[in-house]
Scaffold this motif. Structure first.
Motif, short mmCIF file in Angstrom:
data_model
loop_
_atom_site.label_atom_id
_atom_site.label_comp_id
_atom_site.label_asym_id
_atom_site.label_seq_id
_atom_site.Cartn_x
_atom_site.Cartn_y
_atom_site.Cartn_z
N GLY A 33 0.89 -1.21 0.06
CA GLY A 33 0.05 0.00 0.12
C GLY A 33 0.87 1.14 0.05
N LEU A 34 2.02 1.07 0.37
CA LEU A 34 3.10 2.14 0.55
C LEU A 34 3.97 2.34 -0.75
CD1 LEU A 34 3.81 2.76 4.22
CD2 LEU A 34 2.23 3.92 2.96
N VAL A 35 4.35 0.72 -0.83
CA VAL A 35 5.48 0.77 -2.20
C VAL A 35 4.88 -0.14 -3.24
CG1 VAL A 35 7.57 -0.25 -2.40
CG2 VAL A 35 7.13 0.80 -0.13
N THR A 36 4.88 0.32 -4.38
CA THR A 36 4.56 -0.44 -5.82
C THR A 36 5.68 -0.81 -6.62
OG1 THR A 36 2.37 0.91 -5.41
CG2 THR A 36 2.95 -0.03 -7.68
N PHE A 37 5.60 -1.78 -7.07
CA PHE A 37 6.73 -2.30 -7.85
C PHE A 37 5.96 -2.11 -9.57
CE2 PHE A 37 8.09 -3.88 -3.91
CZ PHE A 37 9.21 -3.50 -3.87
N LYS A 38 6.71 -1.84 -10.65
CA LYS A 38 6.20 -2.03 -11.75
C LYS A 38 7.52 -2.37 -12.67
CE LYS A 38 2.45 1.29 -11.84
NZ LYS A 38 1.67 2.41 -12.54
#
Length: 412
Positions: free
Chosen positions: A259-264
């Motif tokens: 919810g705080l960190v997103t990986f793409k």
């Protein structure tokens, strides 16, 4: 028009430096072929003929698998280069590191009259020592220094990515007369300078590029964990892949940062500006190592050109180019200082705007609009006909400058 080959152990569509150089040469009228990884990229891209080899790029901790991957690429690149050369002799071959030994894949072309340019993207000895460490790492680094010097001796020209990099290559024994500095500037056709957005009370942070240990994403995650619950709307977006990605994702899970960190995953260069355009801050959290002290990260320049304020580890080459009023520095590796820098910019959006304006001005000193001619000069200097024409042009220009207006009128 010259016929030029570029050999690069990389994915062409994602490598900004290789694409920028290839497309610039094609745009001025040269015939350009590129041998790279990934056969899915084969075809003509913006005037450049790309020949992708179906070889997986290895990222990991096995020395032997790195060697096997490199050797497979070299052997297939040699065969491909000779096949392409049979259709018309190359005037020059530009070989991009890593590894430095990639120049061997273009060496047979010298027998047909091609000049060789070694474009050193990174210094392998320092990277090897960072990655493997210990006595074996130190021994490997010394051997790679010898390999670096030997490979440079095979080249007619050596390209460095910034002035401290050029100094380091000269200290390793590469003649200064052979070295030219061509910075890794973002392509202005893709990364267009835009108006600095009015900063809002939010903190969306982005870090993109190859995910390796030396680039310090674990430090960024720990800083986000420290700030959990203290800053509303705090987000971190990580775009990229690499041999450290699984560990970074595992750390994010252990810290419960969902919810705080997103990986793409990585995207083609053209897609980056739109992804970066909505963030509040760019982050360069590199550790302080021998390799990172010699780096001028292209993502840093991309943030600056796009008008995005940057939080950046204090490292030698970055400080060489950019003053403290252009970047929000923190001591490399210091989680507490990084968290404090994030909090400072969160509470002072006007500082973000000021940093972004100053950074964009500072980045213009390394703009591709200027460096394009530096690159052309470096390549043309090894092409006898092109070098002769440029010298005559410069001589004619300097002669006209010495004439007064009345004398010019009489000559006309």
């Amino acid at each position: 028009m010259s016929r030029i080959l570029i050999v690069a152990y990389t994915h062409y569509l994602r490598d900004g430096r290789v694409r920028r150089h290839a497309e610039a040469l094609a745009a001025r009228g040269d015939s350009v072929d590129v041998i790279s990884l990934d056969d899915a990229e084969s075809g003509v891209h913006r005037g450049v003929n790309v020949v992708g080899l179906k070889i997986a790029r290895y990222r990991g901790d096995s020395r032997s698998r790195y060697v096997r991957s490199y050797l497979e690429f070299f052997m297939r690149a040699i065969a491909t280069a000779l096949r392409l050369n049979s259709r018309g002799r190359y005037d020059a071959a530009i070989v991009c590191t890593m590894p430095d030994a990639a120049i061997l894949s273009a060496l047979p072309l010298r027998a047909f009259g091609a000049r060789l340019v070694l474009d050193v993207h990174d210094t392998m000895p320092e990277l090897y020592r960072d990655k493997f460490g210990g006595r074996r790492g130190a021994l490997g680094a010394r051997l790679l220094m010898l390999e670096e010097r030997f490979c440079a001796s095979l080249a007619d020209r050596v390209l460095a990515v910034h002035k401290p990099h050029a100094d380091r290559l000269a200290q390793a024994g590469i003649p200064e007369r052979k070295i030219r500095v061509v910075p890794n500037s973002p392509d202005p056709a893709i990364f267009q300078s835009s108006r600095v957005r009015a900063a809002e009370r939010e903190m969306s942070i982005v870090c993109h590029g190859t995910v390796t240990s030396r680039l310090g994403l674990d430090i960024a995650l720990q800083a986000i964990d420290l700030l959990r619950g203290r800053l509303a709307d705090l987000k971190l977006l990580i775009i990229g892949e690499g041999d450290h990605l699984a560990e970074v994702k595992a750390l994010s899970e252990r810290l419960k940062l969902d919810g705080l960190v997103t990986f793409k995953p990585p995207v083609p260069i053209e897609a980056l500006p739109s992804m970066l355009g909505e963030v509040s801050v760019g982050l360069v959290p590199n550790r302080a190592t021998e390799a990172t002290q010699l780096m001028l990260p292209v993502k840093l320049l991309e943030y600056m050109i796009l008008g995005i304020p940057v939080i950046c580890a204090r490292l030698r080459t970055i400080e060489y180019y950019f003053p403290g009023d252009a970047l929000q520095y923190f001591e490399a590796g210091n989680v507490g200082q990084l968290a404090a820098a994030i909090e400072l910019l969160y509470h002072h959006p006007e500082r973000r705007s000021a940093l972004a304006r100053r950074a964009r001005q500072a980045a213009r000193t390394l703009s591709w609009d200027h460096e394009r001619d530096v690159f052309f000069d470096a390549i043309d200097s090894v092409l006898p006909e092109r070098a002769r024409n440029r010298d005559l042009s410069k001589l004619a220009s300097s002669s006209l400058l010495r004439l007064d207006p009345e004398e010019i009128a009489r000559k006309n």
